[in-house]
Write an enzyme that holds these catalytic residues in place. Structure first.
Site, short mmCIF file in Angstrom:
data_model
loop_
_atom_site.label_atom_id
_atom_site.label_comp_id
_atom_site.label_asym_id
_atom_site.label_seq_id
_atom_site.Cartn_x
_atom_site.Cartn_y
_atom_site.Cartn_z
N TRP A 31 0.86 -1.19 0.00
CA TRP A 31 0.00 0.00 0.00
C TRP A 31 0.88 1.23 0.00
O TRP A 31 1.89 1.25 0.72
CB TRP A 31 -0.85 -0.03 1.27
CG TRP A 31 -1.79 1.13 1.47
CD1 TRP A 31 -3.12 1.17 1.13
CD2 TRP A 31 -1.52 2.40 2.08
NE1 TRP A 31 -3.67 2.38 1.47
CE2 TRP A 31 -2.71 3.16 2.06
CE3 TRP A 31 -0.38 2.98 2.63
CZ2 TRP A 31 -2.78 4.46 2.58
CZ3 TRP A 31 -0.45 4.28 3.15
CH2 TRP A 31 -1.65 5.00 3.12
N SER A 59 4.97 -5.66 2.44
CA SER A 59 4.15 -4.78 3.26
C SER A 59 2.72 -5.31 3.38
O SER A 59 2.51 -6.41 3.88
CB SER A 59 4.20 -3.35 2.69
OG SER A 59 3.62 -2.43 3.58
N MET A 60 1.74 -4.55 2.90
CA MET A 60 0.35 -5.02 2.94
C MET A 60 0.19 -6.36 2.24
O MET A 60 -0.65 -7.18 2.63
CB MET A 60 -0.56 -3.97 2.29
CG MET A 60 -2.01 -4.38 2.26
SD MET A 60 -3.08 -3.15 1.48
CE MET A 60 -4.63 -4.07 1.56
N ASP A 101 12.74 0.33 9.97
CA ASP A 101 11.42 0.50 9.36
C ASP A 101 10.52 1.27 10.32
O ASP A 101 10.14 0.76 11.37
CB ASP A 101 10.83 -0.87 9.04
CG ASP A 101 9.57 -0.79 8.19
OD1 ASP A 101 8.86 0.23 8.25
OD2 ASP A 101 9.28 -1.78 7.48
N HIS A 111 11.36 1.09 5.40
CA HIS A 111 10.29 0.22 4.92
C HIS A 111 10.45 -0.13 3.44
O HIS A 111 10.37 -1.30 3.06
CB HIS A 111 8.94 0.90 5.16
CG HIS A 111 7.77 0.02 4.86
ND1 HIS A 111 7.57 -1.19 5.48
CD2 HIS A 111 6.74 0.18 3.99
CE1 HIS A 111 6.46 -1.74 5.03
NE2 HIS A 111 5.94 -0.94 4.12
#
Length: 268
Positions: free
Chosen positions: A29, A95-96, A219, A249
């Site tokens: 995202w 991530s997402m 992160d 991140h």
């Protein structure tokens, strides 16, 4: 455009590059599949069939007004795997996208996969709770949604500075904002709740295939303790944790070569 149609008739934009053992790359995202560009190209050149797709509501995929929950998104992943007849695949989520990997492994019993990857992933969950005391409080996610509603372009422009830890070029920042602004505002908002508040603790017990967990120690977007370190612990003996000490991140860009090398070695 190569499109796959889901159960609720949402069309997903899919890229299918190269030949060999399949690798499915799932984006984070608020980006789209282009964010995997560096690793996707090199993996395809190295002899893998690399499949990446834009999540519903993002990039060039359809923008329904609903369906931004992980059960639906894991079903979308299942549709991609089925429609492209992928067998013995590795599914890698950034991530997402790590949430789709976790929910697919449990909800679809890891069908047709041989390996999994959680890259700077939100799984097993970000929200602070009794079983996740190092997690993020709910007000943080509400603040994100407020920022998006007030001025989505400016909020995301600032967001990407932290996302990449100020370690990328202006070009990458502009490119990221361009990808983010292609997304549906509804999807962008709803997915904050999805990635921020979904608990994947129970899903992690279903990981039985070799699993690579990569996370940056610096992160600030998805802190490593409630996510990467906890994921490796919950996945048990199937998991290998690699910590990038200086990584933020967005390590697909900031540590592009290192991530490719680790993925290539793992996929062997």
């Amino acid at each position: 455009m190569p499109l796959v149609t889901t159960k609720d008739q949402t069309q997903l934009y899919v890229k299918d590059w190269g030949e060999g053992r399949p690798v499915v790359l799932i984006h984070g995202w608020p980006l789209n599949s282009d964010s995997w560009e560096y690793q996707a190209m090199r993996l395809a050149e190295a002899g893998h069939r690399v499949v990446s797709y834009d999540r519903r509501g993002f990039g060039r995929s359809g923008q329904p007004f609903q369906g931004y929950d992980y059960d639906t998104m894991a079903d979308d992943l299942d549709t991609v795997i089925r429609e492209l007849s992928l067998k013995d695949a590795a599914i890698i989520g950034f991530s997402m996208g790590g949430g789709e990997v976790a929910r697919y492994v449990s909800r679809h019993e890891g069908r047709n996969i041989r390996a999994a990857g959680l890259i700077a992933s939100i799984a097993p969950g970000m929200l602070k709770s009794d079983k996740n005391p190092n997690g993020v409080t709910a007000d943080v996610f509400e603040g994100i949604k407020q920022g998006l509603r007030k001025d989505r372009p400016e909020f995301l422009r600032e967001f990407f500075k932290t996302f990449y830890g100020n370690k990328v070029s202006e070009g990458v920042l502009h490119w990221s904002l361009m990808m983010a602004m292609q997304a549906s505002p509804k999807a962008t908002l709803d997915c904050v709740d999805a990635f921020g508040k979904t608990d994947f603790t129970d899903d992690m017990a279903a990981f039985e295939v070799p699993t690579l967990v990569v996370h940056g120690a610096k992160d600030e977007t998805v802190p490593i303790d409630p996510s990467g370190r906890r994921a490796a612990k919950l996945a048990g003996s199937s998991a290998t944790l690699k910590v990038y000490d200086d990584a933020p991140h967005g390590l697909t860009a900031t540590h592009a070569d290192r991530l490719y090398e680790d993925l290539a070695a793992f996929l062997k």
